[in-house]
Design an enzyme around this catalytic site. Structure first.
Site, PDB file in Angstrom:
ATOM      1  N   HIS A  29       0.840  -1.211   0.000  1.00 42.06           N
ATOM      2  CA  HIS A  29       0.000   0.000   0.000  1.00 42.06           C
ATOM      3  C   HIS A  29       0.870   1.254   0.000  1.00 42.06           C
ATOM      4  O   HIS A  29       0.677   2.167  -0.824  1.00 42.06           O
ATOM      5  CB  HIS A  29      -0.901  -0.016   1.237  1.00 42.06           C
ATOM      6  CG  HIS A  29      -1.752   1.207   1.389  1.00 42.06           C
ATOM      7  ND1 HIS A  29      -3.106   1.215   1.090  1.00 42.06           N
ATOM      8  CD2 HIS A  29      -1.460   2.463   1.815  1.00 42.06           C
ATOM      9  CE1 HIS A  29      -3.592   2.406   1.327  1.00 42.06           C
ATOM     10  NE2 HIS A  29      -2.616   3.196   1.769  1.00 42.06           N
ATOM     11  N   GLU A  30       1.847   1.318   0.903  1.00 45.89           N
ATOM     12  CA  GLU A  30       2.680   2.511   1.030  1.00 45.89           C
ATOM     13  C   GLU A  30       3.615   2.678  -0.163  1.00 45.89           C
ATOM     14  O   GLU A  30       3.805   3.799  -0.658  1.00 45.89           O
ATOM     15  CB  GLU A  30       3.479   2.442   2.333  1.00 45.89           C
ATOM     16  CG  GLU A  30       2.636   2.463   3.594  1.00 45.89           C
ATOM     17  CD  GLU A  30       1.741   3.687   3.692  1.00 45.89           C
ATOM     18  OE1 GLU A  30       2.144   4.774   3.197  1.00 45.89           O
ATOM     19  OE2 GLU A  30       0.638   3.574   4.249  1.00 45.89           O
ATOM     20  N   HIS A  78       1.865   4.285  -3.139  1.00 45.65           N
ATOM     21  CA  HIS A  78       1.828   5.751  -3.062  1.00 45.65           C
ATOM     22  C   HIS A  78       3.141   6.344  -3.562  1.00 45.65           C
ATOM     23  O   HIS A  78       3.154   7.255  -4.398  1.00 45.65           O
ATOM     24  CB  HIS A  78       1.630   6.206  -1.606  1.00 45.65           C
ATOM     25  CG  HIS A  78       0.241   6.024  -1.084  1.00 45.65           C
ATOM     26  ND1 HIS A  78      -0.874   6.451  -1.758  1.00 45.65           N
ATOM     27  CD2 HIS A  78      -0.203   5.490   0.085  1.00 45.65           C
ATOM     28  CE1 HIS A  78      -1.947   6.179  -1.040  1.00 45.65           C
ATOM     29  NE2 HIS A  78      -1.572   5.591   0.075  1.00 45.65           N
TER      30      HIS A  78
END
Length: 227
Positions: free
Chosen positions: A28-29, A32
């Protein structure tokens, strides 16, 4: 007191939960950071956050919250919108990247779960298939939850950053002052059960969507296993 089989089942579920968290949150990170990097912002890369090493992303209190209320958070990937050519558009794209990565992970996990489910019906009692089925099941639920949670329009969630693009600048920065209290508010709402109904409904909607999107798996497996 737990029986031996119940204790083993609980241990497998706990390990599956940990394994999925230690993969889903970094993905997820990193999503980004990667999208930001593709759009011209090297901040996350320079900070060493374009890595799947979970210890680079985990937040202590966010991890504790995960075990208390089954919803938590990681350290936000640093982003500098000054690098973006079209800041409003690019902030939305970067913010959507994380939740989208969780949806993609949940999609493939649903495929894995269905394969293990049918294979287990053919080979009942297989410990390997049971463990894999548990891992994939956990991956579906956790990634759906992470996606929905991060889209809540409360700072510092991705949903707030997306909403902020459409808010007047003064309103956005006023709300941003209370960013440090956002997670506290969410945890309190979860503890008192205020978000349980809406979150459960959204989880059900996304899960049903994934079941339909992976419907081809049943067709293929029924042909292969002649079910």
């Amino acid at each position: 007191m737990l029986t031996q089989s119940q204790a083993l089942e609980y241990l497998i579920q706990l390990l599956a939960f940990a394994l999925v968290l230690f993969t889903s949150i970094p993905v997820h990170e990193v999503s980004h950071g990667l999208v930001a990097y593709w759009l011209g912002d090297p901040t996350a890369k320079n900070a060493g956050r374009l890595t799947l090493n979970p210890f680079k992303h985990f937040d202590l209190f966010g991890t504790i919250a995960l075990f208390l209320v089954h919803v938590g958070w990681a350290k936000p990937v640093p982003i500098d919108p000054r690098y973006f050519k079209k800041p409003k558009r690019d902030i939305v794209l970067v913010s959507l990247a994380g939740p989208l990565s969780n949806f993609i992970l949940a999609f493939f996990a649903m495929i894995g779960y269905k394969i293990c489910f049918y294979a287990y019906a053919v080979m009942p009692g297989s410990m390997v298939l049971y463990v894999l089925r548990t891992v994939f099941y956990s991956a579906v639920l956790i990634n759906i939850t992470l996606m929905i949670f991060n889209l809540l329009p409360i700072p510092p969630n991705d949903g707030f950053k997306i909403l902020g693009v459409f808010l007047p600048q003064r309103t956005y920065f006023t709300l941003l002052k209370y960013e440090r209290y956002g997670m506290i508010i969410i945890v309190v709402l979860l503890l008192v059960g205020a978000l349980q109904g809406p979150l459960s409904w959204l989880q059900s909607v996304i899960a049903n969507l994934l079941i339909h999107l992976t419907g081809f798996v049943e067709i293929v497996l029924r042909i292969l296993f002649k079910l």
